[in-house]
Design a protein around this motif. Structure first.
Motif, PDB file in Angstrom:
ATOM      1  N   LYS A   1     -13.715 -12.338  -4.356  1.00  0.00           N
ATOM      2  CA  LYS A   1     -14.187 -13.197  -5.095  1.00  0.00           C
ATOM      3  C   LYS A   1     -13.605 -14.008  -4.783  1.00  0.00           C
ATOM      4  CE  LYS A   1     -14.676 -10.298  -8.573  1.00  0.00           C
ATOM      5  NZ  LYS A   1     -16.355 -10.383  -9.736  1.00  0.00           N
ATOM      6  N   SER A   2     -14.297 -15.174  -4.925  1.00  0.00           N
ATOM      7  CA  SER A   2     -14.269 -16.434  -3.997  1.00  0.00           C
ATOM      8  C   SER A   2     -13.917 -17.265  -5.543  1.00  0.00           C
ATOM      9  CB  SER A   2     -15.529 -16.960  -3.953  1.00  0.00           C
ATOM     10  OG  SER A   2     -15.572 -18.185  -3.250  1.00  0.00           O
ATOM     11  N   CYS A   3     -12.753 -18.318  -6.036  1.00  0.00           N
ATOM     12  CA  CYS A   3     -12.656 -19.253  -6.966  1.00  0.00           C
ATOM     13  C   CYS A   3     -12.420 -20.631  -5.977  1.00  0.00           C
ATOM     14  CB  CYS A   3     -11.496 -18.461  -7.590  1.00  0.00           C
ATOM     15  SG  CYS A   3      -9.829 -17.724  -7.185  1.00  0.00           S
ATOM     16  N   ASP A   4     -12.405 -21.519  -6.624  1.00  0.00           N
ATOM     17  CA  ASP A   4     -11.801 -22.647  -6.131  1.00  0.00           C
ATOM     18  C   ASP A   4     -10.265 -22.998  -5.656  1.00  0.00           C
ATOM     19  OD1 ASP A   4     -14.265 -23.794  -6.504  1.00  0.00           O
ATOM     20  OD2 ASP A   4     -13.641 -24.836  -8.722  1.00  0.00           O
ATOM     21  N   ASP A   5      -9.381 -22.503  -6.606  1.00  0.00           N
ATOM     22  CA  ASP A   5      -7.601 -22.483  -6.184  1.00  0.00           C
ATOM     23  C   ASP A   5      -7.145 -22.490  -6.627  1.00  0.00           C
ATOM     24  OD1 ASP A   5      -8.022 -23.533  -8.390  1.00  0.00           O
ATOM     25  OD2 ASP A   5      -8.078 -26.208  -7.976  1.00  0.00           O
ATOM     26  N   TYR A   6      -5.816 -22.044  -6.332  1.00  0.00           N
ATOM     27  CA  TYR A   6      -4.540 -21.384  -6.632  1.00  0.00           C
ATOM     28  C   TYR A   6      -4.471 -21.495  -8.503  1.00  0.00           C
ATOM     29  CZ  TYR A   6      -2.432 -21.503  -1.988  1.00  0.00           C
ATOM     30  OH  TYR A   6      -2.282 -20.688  -1.064  1.00  0.00           O
ATOM     31  N   ASP A   7      -4.898 -22.198  -9.297  1.00  0.00           N
ATOM     32  CA  ASP A   7      -5.389 -22.308  -9.824  1.00  0.00           C
ATOM     33  C   ASP A   7      -6.298 -21.384 -11.119  1.00  0.00           C
ATOM     34  OD1 ASP A   7      -2.852 -23.747 -11.194  1.00  0.00           O
ATOM     35  OD2 ASP A   7      -3.879 -25.317 -11.338  1.00  0.00           O
TER      36      ASP A   7
ATOM     37  N   LEU B   1       0.903  -0.834   0.246  1.00  0.00           N
ATOM     38  CA  LEU B   1      -0.104  -0.209  -0.138  1.00  0.00           C
ATOM     39  C   LEU B   1       1.049   1.151   0.272  1.00  0.00           C
ATOM     40  CD1 LEU B   1      -3.113  -0.755   2.180  1.00  0.00           C
ATOM     41  CD2 LEU B   1      -2.939  -0.883   0.340  1.00  0.00           C
ATOM     42  N   SER B   2       1.736   1.702   0.999  1.00  0.00           N
ATOM     43  CA  SER B   2       2.782   2.075   0.967  1.00  0.00           C
ATOM     44  C   SER B   2       3.314   2.606  -0.429  1.00  0.00           C
ATOM     45  CB  SER B   2       4.110   2.214   1.772  1.00  0.00           C
ATOM     46  OG  SER B   2       4.865   3.060   2.087  1.00  0.00           O
ATOM     47  N   TYR B   3       3.833   1.677  -1.137  1.00  0.00           N
ATOM     48  CA  TYR B   3       4.560   1.933  -2.982  1.00  0.00           C
ATOM     49  C   TYR B   3       3.382   2.610  -3.370  1.00  0.00           C
ATOM     50  CZ  TYR B   3       6.286   0.344  -7.145  1.00  0.00           C
ATOM     51  OH  TYR B   3       6.636   0.340  -8.412  1.00  0.00           O
ATOM     52  N   ALA B   4       2.134   1.567  -3.405  1.00  0.00           N
ATOM     53  CA  ALA B   4       1.265   2.122  -4.266  1.00  0.00           C
ATOM     54  C   ALA B   4       0.768   4.091  -4.618  1.00  0.00           C
ATOM     55  CB  ALA B   4      -0.362   1.204  -4.725  1.00  0.00           C
ATOM     56  N   SER B   5       0.875   3.441  -3.057  1.00  0.00           N
ATOM     57  CA  SER B   5       0.389   5.460  -2.398  1.00  0.00           C
ATOM     58  C   SER B   5       1.258   6.474  -3.213  1.00  0.00           C
ATOM     59  CB  SER B   5       0.033   5.367  -1.323  1.00  0.00           C
ATOM     60  OG  SER B   5       1.631   5.490  -0.429  1.00  0.00           O
ATOM     61  N   HIS B   6       2.281   6.238  -3.517  1.00  0.00           N
ATOM     62  CA  HIS B   6       3.953   6.937  -4.046  1.00  0.00           C
ATOM     63  C   HIS B   6       3.424   6.838  -5.182  1.00  0.00           C
ATOM     64  CE1 HIS B   6       5.367   6.424  -0.326  1.00  0.00           C
ATOM     65  NE2 HIS B   6       5.658   7.828  -0.336  1.00  0.00           N
ATOM     66  N   SER B   7       2.809   6.220  -6.233  1.00  0.00           N
ATOM     67  CA  SER B   7       2.943   6.024  -7.536  1.00  0.00           C
ATOM     68  C   SER B   7       1.849   6.992  -8.233  1.00  0.00           C
ATOM     69  CB  SER B   7       2.326   5.330  -8.394  1.00  0.00           C
ATOM     70  OG  SER B   7       0.786   4.304  -7.679  1.00  0.00           O
ATOM     71  N   GLY B   8       1.337   7.325  -6.915  1.00  0.00           N
ATOM     72  CA  GLY B   8       0.206   8.346  -7.747  1.00  0.00           C
ATOM     73  C   GLY B   8      -0.857   8.165  -8.771  1.00  0.00           C
ATOM     74  N   GLN B   9      -0.887   6.294  -8.626  1.00  0.00           N
ATOM     75  CA  GLN B   9      -2.396   6.443  -9.899  1.00  0.00           C
ATOM     76  C   GLN B   9      -3.231   5.756  -8.301  1.00  0.00           C
ATOM     77  OE1 GLN B   9      -0.447   2.722 -11.684  1.00  0.00           O
ATOM     78  NE2 GLN B   9       0.810   3.709 -13.148  1.00  0.00           N
ATOM     79  N   PRO B  10      -4.732   5.637  -9.143  1.00  0.00           N
ATOM     80  CA  PRO B  10      -5.715   4.672  -8.165  1.00  0.00           C
ATOM     81  C   PRO B  10      -4.972   3.828  -7.325  1.00  0.00           C
ATOM     82  CG  PRO B  10      -6.503   5.474 -10.162  1.00  0.00           C
ATOM     83  CD  PRO B  10      -4.924   5.456  -9.611  1.00  0.00           C
ATOM     84  N   ILE B  11      -6.028   3.014  -5.931  1.00  0.00           N
ATOM     85  CA  ILE B  11      -5.251   1.707  -5.734  1.00  0.00           C
ATOM     86  C   ILE B  11      -5.976   1.207  -5.150  1.00  0.00           C
ATOM     87  CG2 ILE B  11      -3.737   1.036  -3.919  1.00  0.00           C
ATOM     88  CD1 ILE B  11      -3.050   3.244  -3.381  1.00  0.00           C
ATOM     89  N   TYR B  12      -6.203  -0.255  -5.815  1.00  0.00           N
ATOM     90  CA  TYR B  12      -7.354  -0.920  -5.388  1.00  0.00           C
ATOM     91  C   TYR B  12      -7.077  -2.493  -4.695  1.00  0.00           C
ATOM     92  CZ  TYR B  12      -9.741   1.292  -9.602  1.00  0.00           C
ATOM     93  OH  TYR B  12      -9.933   2.100 -10.631  1.00  0.00           O
ATOM     94  N   GLY B  13      -7.812  -2.585  -4.256  1.00  0.00           N
ATOM     95  CA  GLY B  13      -6.991  -3.923  -3.106  1.00  0.00           C
ATOM     96  C   GLY B  13      -8.126  -5.421  -3.788  1.00  0.00           C
ATOM     97  N   CYS B  14      -7.916  -6.582  -3.266  1.00  0.00           N
ATOM     98  CA  CYS B  14      -8.612  -7.269  -4.012  1.00  0.00           C
ATOM     99  C   CYS B  14      -7.620  -8.668  -2.944  1.00  0.00           C
ATOM    100  CB  CYS B  14      -8.233  -7.934  -5.358  1.00  0.00           C
ATOM    101  SG  CYS B  14      -6.616  -9.351  -6.098  1.00  0.00           S
ATOM    102  N   TYR B  15      -9.108  -9.461  -2.047  1.00  0.00           N
ATOM    103  CA  TYR B  15      -8.133 -10.345  -1.973  1.00  0.00           C
ATOM    104  C   TYR B  15      -9.599 -12.098  -2.730  1.00  0.00           C
ATOM    105  CZ  TYR B  15      -7.598 -14.034   1.816  1.00  0.00           C
ATOM    106  OH  TYR B  15      -7.506 -15.462   2.519  1.00  0.00           O
ATOM    107  N   LEU B  16      -8.784 -12.616  -3.098  1.00  0.00           N
ATOM    108  CA  LEU B  16      -9.091 -13.455  -3.675  1.00  0.00           C
ATOM    109  C   LEU B  16      -9.870 -14.993  -2.936  1.00  0.00           C
ATOM    110  CD1 LEU B  16      -6.890 -14.177  -6.789  1.00  0.00           C
ATOM    111  CD2 LEU B  16      -9.734 -13.254  -6.301  1.00  0.00           C
ATOM    112  N   ILE B  17     -10.715 -15.709  -1.954  1.00  0.00           N
ATOM    113  CA  ILE B  17     -11.173 -16.460  -1.920  1.00  0.00           C
ATOM    114  C   ILE B  17     -10.968 -17.713  -2.762  1.00  0.00           C
ATOM    115  CG2 ILE B  17     -12.727 -17.785   0.197  1.00  0.00           C
ATOM    116  CD1 ILE B  17     -13.953 -15.079   0.351  1.00  0.00           C
ATOM    117  N   THR B  18     -10.335 -19.143  -1.663  1.00  0.00           N
ATOM    118  CA  THR B  18      -9.658 -19.702  -2.402  1.00  0.00           C
ATOM    119  C   THR B  18     -10.248 -21.204  -1.390  1.00  0.00           C
ATOM    120  OG1 THR B  18      -7.244 -20.122  -2.160  1.00  0.00           O
ATOM    121  CG2 THR B  18      -7.740 -19.036  -3.825  1.00  0.00           C
ATOM    122  N   THR B  19     -11.613 -21.831  -1.574  1.00  0.00           N
ATOM    123  CA  THR B  19     -12.139 -23.329  -0.630  1.00  0.00           C
ATOM    124  C   THR B  19     -11.342 -24.398  -0.936  1.00  0.00           C
ATOM    125  OG1 THR B  19     -13.765 -21.240  -1.108  1.00  0.00           O
ATOM    126  CG2 THR B  19     -14.515 -23.313   0.495  1.00  0.00           C
ATOM    127  N   LYS B  20     -11.654 -24.356  -1.793  1.00  0.00           N
ATOM    128  CA  LYS B  20     -11.088 -25.570  -1.951  1.00  0.00           C
ATOM    129  C   LYS B  20      -9.393 -26.202  -1.389  1.00  0.00           C
ATOM    130  CE  LYS B  20     -14.061 -27.321  -5.722  1.00  0.00           C
ATOM    131  NZ  LYS B  20     -14.597 -28.420  -6.847  1.00  0.00           N
TER     132      LYS B  20
END
Length: 471
Positions: A74-80, A19-38
């Motif tokens: 987002k939710s997806c099965d696994d790493y692939d 987040l610190s690096y992104a904030s110095h880029s001057g570009q918009p920042i988005y965050g994501c988390y991928l739930i991999t249930t399997k």
């Protein structure tokens, strides 16, 4: 163009290098988390651990919202499947760089290399940062340029390197609001439904940091003297938050140094003793990053791979259920089963009992712990189990076998910890509770010990010596 921070084991806005690096880029920042249930199922994550993460995501979303950063879940099965999901998200948001905190298991490293290749095909960069550790793997090596395999010299080198990492923790970013509609994927109601209940452990970042501050200012000075007594509230109870990166090692070290500038490096002091526990964590993660055998379920010491462990499903089940007839072991296992956490001293006692007295494969214990622990972390869990089984780096000598009775007499002298978790024995006196007579056991409907401690200790030492001496 924009930056995407992919959260994994670094679920925080404070002291987050991505987040610190992104904030110095001057570009918009988005965050994501991928739930991999399997994937979580394959890696044996406990339901309580998954619940903690899902609840934490709800809190993190609000904390990021306060920084005007949307969190897309987002939710997806696994790493692939996560590779495809991440690539599609990058193209949708016009991302030119994905920022990740490095993960060190073999499968995680392989996943990240696949993702790096896939993103590069779309001219998107994947940049990795050290977010789980204070000192990155490979930064500390022996005089021969090799990874440290023994804790004590690693600890000395780690402390000697601290001057290069002596800076206040990073502040949270704060960008201008993004004035476009973003599909944030799973909303908090859906996350709460998946979590199926609130976590018993604090998940809000500020709550965790308040807890950390209170522990360091009010309890850590007595940590060295009190940490081994399982009925005392002497440990930090921050392991779940640390495992998931709700706070960082750097934040803990900074507070420790600010509060105890003359003691925090002395392992004989309370602050220094607690710092040593953080260094053990860093040591085990460094090993995970540099020795693939750990991810592959192999013993660290190759000469111990020839050991033939017993196959005894009844004994394993008794251990898992806390019905071994050894009060301190049963107390620990019942605590684990009920709340998903166990005091560290008792973890060692239970692990030694399984691998040495019952002569059952330590991997069975490692697997069971991971299936129950809210703070389950491959590096620390594996490191602790291999230490107890004398198959790991810097392992206890094979002839060192914990006596659970003398351990409980020493560290639970009044038997209060046993009383709390083994209700059948609650009425017993301190003199009786650690090793009840057969008559008392029968009266209280408490099982006889499933193994003779003295005989099994002797047999374990003989078997260990015989099965490893040819190497």
């Amino acid at each position: 163009m924009a930056k995407l921070v992919w959260f994994r084991h670094d679920l925080r806005t404070l002291d987050n290098p991505m987040l610190s690096y992104a904030s110095h880029s001057g570009q918009p920042i988005y965050g994501c988390y991928l739930i991999t249930t399997k994937q979580w199922q394959r890696q044996n994550h406990s339901p309580l651990r998954n619940q903690y993460v899902l609840n934490r995501l709800c809190a993190l979303r609000q904390e990021l919202h306060d920084c005007h950063i949307p969190l897309i879940v987002k939710s997806c099965d696994d790493y692939d499947h996560s590779i495809d999901e991440l690539k599609a998200l990058c193209l949708k948001l016009n991302i030119d760089e994905v920022l990740i905190g490095a993960e060190y298991g073999l499968w995680e490293r392989q996943r990240d290399e696949k993702i790096r290749t896939e993103l590069a095909s779309q001219s998107i960069q994947l940049s990795s940062f050290t977010s789980q550790l204070l000192i990155a793997p490979g930064e500390l090596v022996t005089g021969k340029g090799l990874p440290y395999r023994v804790f004590t010299p690693f600890s000395k080198a780690w402390k000697a390197q601290l001057a290069l990492h002596d800076h206040p923790p990073l502040s949270a970013p704060n960008q201008a609001p993004i004035n476009i509609n973003i599909d944030e994927g799973l909303d908090n109601e859906e996350l709460a439904r998946l979590a199926d209940g609130e976590s018993r452990w604090p998940v809000a970042q500020q709550q965790v940091l308040n807890h950390l501050s209170h522990f360091i200012k009010n309890k850590v000075s007595d940590y060295q003297q009190s940490r081994d007594f399982p009925n005392e509230p002497a440990t930090s109870r921050l392991s779940a938050a640390l495992a998931h990166g709700v706070f960082s090692s750097a934040q803990a070290l900074y507070l420790l140094k600010q509060s105890y500038p003359n003691q925090y490096l002395d392992p004989k002091s309370g602050p220094g003793c607690w710092l040593n526990e953080l260094i053990w964590r860093e040591f085990y993660i460094q090993l995970l990053a540099q020795f693939d055998a750990i991810s592959q379920g192999l013993t660290f010491k190759s000469e111990t791979r020839a050991i033939k462990w017993d196959n005894n499903p009844q004994a394993l089940s008794a251990w898992q259920q806390g019905k071994t007839g050894i009060p301190i072991v049963d107390a620990g296992m019942r605590q684990l089963n009920e709340i998903g956490w166990m005091h560290n001293r008792v973890r060692m006692i239970c692990a030694s009992f399984l691998s040495k007295n019952l002569w059952l494969d330590w991997r069975e214990g490692e697997k069971y712990f991971m299936s129950k622990l809210i703070d389950g972390h491959l590096a620390s869990n594996n490191g602790g189990w291999q230490w107890s089984a004398s198959t790991g780096t810097d392992a206890a000598p094979y002839f060192r076998v914990f006596n659970p009775v003398s351990q409980s007499q020493k560290f639970d002298p009044k038997g209060d910890y046993i009383r709390r978790w083994v209700s059948e024995l609650a009425s017993l006196s301190p003199a009786q509770i650690h090793e009840p007579s057969d008559e008392v056991r029968q009266k209280l409907n408490y099982p006889l010990a499933i193994v003779n401690l003295k005989q099994s200790r002797k047999q374990a030492i003989e078997r260990f010596a015989a099965q490893t001496k040819s190497d």
